[in-house]
Enzyme design. Structure first.
Site: not given
Ligand code: OAD
Length: 241
Positions: A211, A98-99, A127, A147, A116, A228, A67, A145
């Site tokens: 979308p 959240q990214n 540590c 340590c 996140h 977006a 990733r 690390c």
């Molecule tokens: P998701 O993968 O759950 O949702 C992505 C959203 O983006 C969906 O609703 C899509 O419809 C939308 N989408 C796709 N392409 C797009 C674009 N070009 N413009 C706008 N929207 C678009 O991702 P998150 O909501 O970020 O957590 O997920 C939340 C959390 O769940 C993440 O941070 C991660 C995951 O498990 C952890 O890792 C703790």
């Protein structure tokens, strides 16, 4: 609808933005949910929990290194650039994401609240030291690390709590927001998904850019059903210039 978005941004006194994986989709970073989403191809309990890391740190690290490769070689897209431009123009109070990628920062955004965590840091399980990641680690060997403790990606895994400080700042920002733009999130993961509700609770306006419909759509004041990048840049004239 885009005129309404523009008008809301122009009259906002305290504008915040909450982003999710969809905002980085146009940079080629896979989202989590939906057709090609990571959680449809991989099992989170094998890759994104503290238990998985204790059981098999090498498998977890290989997945995170993959990733990291993708994220580090990706470029910010018009959505990242547009939000950075809003901040540069003095229109944006705070960007909350959240990214775990760094595309907002590479687009020029400052003081981003990463709910996140970030792929740009590792954290020692012994540590707690944090070490920057310039390049994805080649595993094996496992990163260690000074340590002697194992290093792990500095991200929030399933079953873990968010940083209380970051979360507090995010809720403070939400409660002060008269407008929050929520872009590219499925709005199903809490507490992040509670932030727009906090804005509504304090009488603010929530604008969703996605979308697809989400659980937030019915309570959003405005839902803009488009990617977006298109919504933010082209239609607001917030290009890179
Ligand atoms: P998701 O993968 O759950 O949702 C992505 C959203 O983006 C969906 O609703 C899509 O419809 C939308 N989408 C796709 N392409 C797009 C674009 N070009 N413009 C706008 N929207 C678009 O991702 P998150 O909501 O970020 O957590 O997920 C939340 C959390 O769940 C993440 O941070 C991660 C995951 O498990 C952890 O890792 C703790």
């Amino acid at each position: 609808m885009l005129q309404e978005l523009k008008a809301c941004i122009e009259k906002a006194q305290h504008l915040t933005v909450l982003t999710g994986a969809g905002v980085s989709a146009e940079s080629g970073i896979p989202t989590f949910r939906g057709g090609d989403g990571l959680w449809n191809r991989y099992r989170p309990e094998e890759l994104a929990t503290p238990e998985a890391f204790s059981r098999d740190p090498e498998t977890v690290w290989r997945w995170y290194a993959w990733r990291m490769e993708r994220v580090f070689s990706a470029q910010p897209n018009p959505a990242h650039l547009g939000f950075a431009k809003l901040q540069e123009m003095g229109r944006l109070a705070c960007l909350i994401t959240q990214n775990v990628d760094d595309l907002h920062e590479r687009a020029g955004s400052r003081d981003v609240l990463h709910l996140h965590g970030t792929l740009r840091q590792m954290r020692c399980v012994a540590c707690g030291s944090r070490i920057p990641v310039h390049r994805p680690p080649e595993v094996p060997p496992l990163p260690v690390c000074a340590c002697g403790g194992l290093l792990r990606p500095d991200v929030v895994w399933f079953g873990e709590s968010l940083s209380p400080d970051v979360l507090q700042l995010a809720f403070d920002e939400a409660s002060r927001s008269d407008v929050m733009i929520v872009a590219g999130t499925s709005a199903v993961v809490h507490p992040a998904a509670s932030l727009p509700l906090e804005v509504k609770r304090h009488g603010g306006t929530v604008i969703e850019i996605n979308p697809d419909a989400t659980p937030l759509s019915s309570m959003a004041d405005l839902s803009i059903r488009m990617p977006a990048g298109m919504a933010i840049t082209e239609n607001l004239g917030l290009g890179q210039s």
